[in-house]
Write an enzyme that holds these catalytic residues in place. Structure first.
Site, PDB file in Angstrom:
ATOM      1  N   GLY A  11       0.795  -1.221   0.000  1.00  0.00           N
ATOM      2  CA  GLY A  11       0.000   0.000   0.000  1.00  0.00           C
ATOM      3  C   GLY A  11       0.832   1.277   0.000  1.00  0.00           C
ATOM      4  N   ASN A  13       1.369   3.139  -2.607  1.00  0.00           N
ATOM      5  CA  ASN A  13       0.615   4.131  -3.396  1.00  0.00           C
ATOM      6  C   ASN A  13      -0.531   4.703  -2.564  1.00  0.00           C
ATOM      7  OD1 ASN A  13       2.327   3.603  -5.481  1.00  0.00           O
ATOM      8  ND2 ASN A  13       0.856   2.539  -6.757  1.00  0.00           N
ATOM      9  N   ARG A  64     -15.471 -18.289  -5.135  1.00  0.00           N
ATOM     10  CA  ARG A  64     -15.120 -16.924  -5.547  1.00  0.00           C
ATOM     11  C   ARG A  64     -16.360 -16.025  -5.543  1.00  0.00           C
ATOM     12  NH1 ARG A  64     -11.586 -13.688  -8.473  1.00  0.00           N
ATOM     13  NH2 ARG A  64      -9.923 -15.211  -8.436  1.00  0.00           N
ATOM     14  N   ARG A  90      -6.731  -9.051  -7.041  1.00  0.00           N
ATOM     15  CA  ARG A  90      -7.805 -10.010  -7.338  1.00  0.00           C
ATOM     16  C   ARG A  90      -8.689  -9.471  -8.446  1.00  0.00           C
ATOM     17  NH1 ARG A  90      -6.912 -14.783  -4.645  1.00  0.00           N
ATOM     18  NH2 ARG A  90      -6.122 -14.255  -2.607  1.00  0.00           N
ATOM     19  N   VAL A  92     -12.219  -8.959  -9.881  1.00  0.00           N
ATOM     20  CA  VAL A  92     -13.574  -8.904  -9.320  1.00  0.00           C
ATOM     21  C   VAL A  92     -14.572  -9.287 -10.413  1.00  0.00           C
ATOM     22  CG1 VAL A  92     -13.054  -7.235  -7.503  1.00  0.00           C
ATOM     23  CG2 VAL A  92     -13.683  -6.424  -9.807  1.00  0.00           C
ATOM     24  N   HIS A 108      -1.892   0.548 -12.689  1.00  0.00           N
ATOM     25  CA  HIS A 108      -1.126  -0.605 -13.177  1.00  0.00           C
ATOM     26  C   HIS A 108       0.281  -0.154 -13.580  1.00  0.00           C
ATOM     27  CE1 HIS A 108      -0.460  -4.565 -14.786  1.00  0.00           C
ATOM     28  NE2 HIS A 108       0.029  -4.020 -15.883  1.00  0.00           N
ATOM     29  N   ALA A 141     -14.481  -5.618 -16.128  1.00  0.00           N
ATOM     30  CA  ALA A 141     -14.384  -6.973 -15.570  1.00  0.00           C
ATOM     31  C   ALA A 141     -13.184  -7.749 -16.107  1.00  0.00           C
ATOM     32  CB  ALA A 141     -15.678  -7.737 -15.817  1.00  0.00           C
ATOM     33  N   GLY A 142     -12.366  -7.140 -16.959  1.00  0.00           N
ATOM     34  CA  GLY A 142     -11.193  -7.826 -17.487  1.00  0.00           C
ATOM     35  C   GLY A 142      -9.994  -7.670 -16.565  1.00  0.00           C
ATOM     36  N   ASP A 144      -6.958  -5.716 -15.922  1.00  0.00           N
ATOM     37  CA  ASP A 144      -6.319  -4.429 -16.223  1.00  0.00           C
ATOM     38  C   ASP A 144      -6.818  -3.837 -17.547  1.00  0.00           C
ATOM     39  OD1 ASP A 144      -4.714  -4.407 -13.850  1.00  0.00           O
ATOM     40  OD2 ASP A 144      -3.411  -5.890 -14.794  1.00  0.00           O
TER      41      ASP A 144
END
Ligand code: GAR
EC number: 2.1.2.2
Length: 187
Positions: A11, A13, A64, A90, A92, A108, A141-142, A144
Site C-alpha cells: 500500500g 501508493n 469466488r 484479485r 472482481v 497498473h 471486468a477484465g 487491467d
C-alpha cells in the site's frame, strides 16, 4: 468525494493518497481501506493513520462468487463515490463492476494495454521494451482493462532489476493517482 481503497500488499501508493489528504492537498474522504487477505501492510498502515479498515479474506469463502458478493456488500456499505484498486491483486466479478459502474479505478505498473496482469514490470523487462510506465484507468471486468485516464512513460535503464524499475514506476504512479483523484474530486 468518498473513496474506498482496496489493497493486497504494502500500500505504498495508498500512503501517497493518505499523505496528500493529510497535507490538505487532496480533497477526498478515505471512507475505508480494505484487503483480500489478513496481514497486509496496507491495512496496518491505514489503521495507524486512524482509518477504518476491513478484510474480506478470499481464503475464508468456499467460492469466488461468495467472496465477491461479500466484498461488494462491504464496499457498498461505505457508499463510495470512487473505489480505488491500489495494488489489489484479485479479479472482481461483473457484479462488482456493475455495482460500482464508472467508479472503479485501477492503477497498473505498465503502459496498458501492454503487459496487463500481476507481473506488469517483470513482463515488460522480459519482452525487452526500452520504455514502460504506468496507467490509471477505469476498471472493467477484465484483467487491467477499461478506459484509460492517465499514463506516463518510464525508461528502462541498463542494470535495472524488477525491483528498481518498479520503484521508479511507483514514484510516477503515486503522482498520477493523486492527481487523478484530485481532478475527479474537483468535478
Ligand atoms: C502498484 O505498482 C500497482 O500498480 C500494482 O501493484 C503495485 C502496488 O504497490 N498493481 C498491479 O500490478 C495490478 N495489476 P503498493 O502496494 O506499494 O501500492
Amino acid at each position: 468525494m468518498r473513496i474506498v481503497v482496496l489493497v493486497s500488499g504494502t500500500g505504498s501508493n495508498l500512503q501517497s493518497v493518505i499523505d496528500a489528504v493529510k497535507a490538505g492537498e487532496l480533497d477526498v474522504e478515505i471512507a475505508a481501506v480494505g484487503a483480500d487477505r489478513e496481514g497486509t501492510y496496507g491495512v496496518e498502515r491505514s489503521s495507524e493513520a486512524g482509518l477504518e479498515t476491513f478484510v474480506v479474506n478470499f481464503n475464508s469463502f468456499p467460492t469466488r462468487d461468495e467472496w465477491d458478493a461479500a466484498l461488494t456488500a462491504r464496499v457498498a456499505s461505505y457508499a463510495p463515490d470512487v473505489v480505488v484498486s491500489s495494488g489489489f491483486m484479485r479479479i472482481v466479478s461483473a457484479d462488482f463492476i456493475a455495482a460500482f459502474h464508472g467508479k472503479y479505478l485501477n492503477t497498473h505498473p505498465a503502459l496498458l494495454p501492454a503487459f496487463p496482469g500481476a507481473h506488469g514490470v517483470r513482463d515488460a523487462m522480459a519482452y525487452g521494451v526500452k520504455v514502460t510506465g504506468c496507467t490509471v484507468h477505469w476498471a472493467d471486468a477484465g484483467v487491467d482493462t477499461g478506459p484509460i485516464i492517465a499514463q506516463e512513460a518510464v525508461t528502462i535503464e541498463p542494470g535495472d532489476t524488477e525491483e528498481s524499475l518498479h520503484e521508479r514506476i511507483k514514484v510516477v504512479e503515486r503522482r498520477l493517482l493523486v492527481n487523478t483523484l484530485a481532478a475527479l474530486a474537483a468535478v
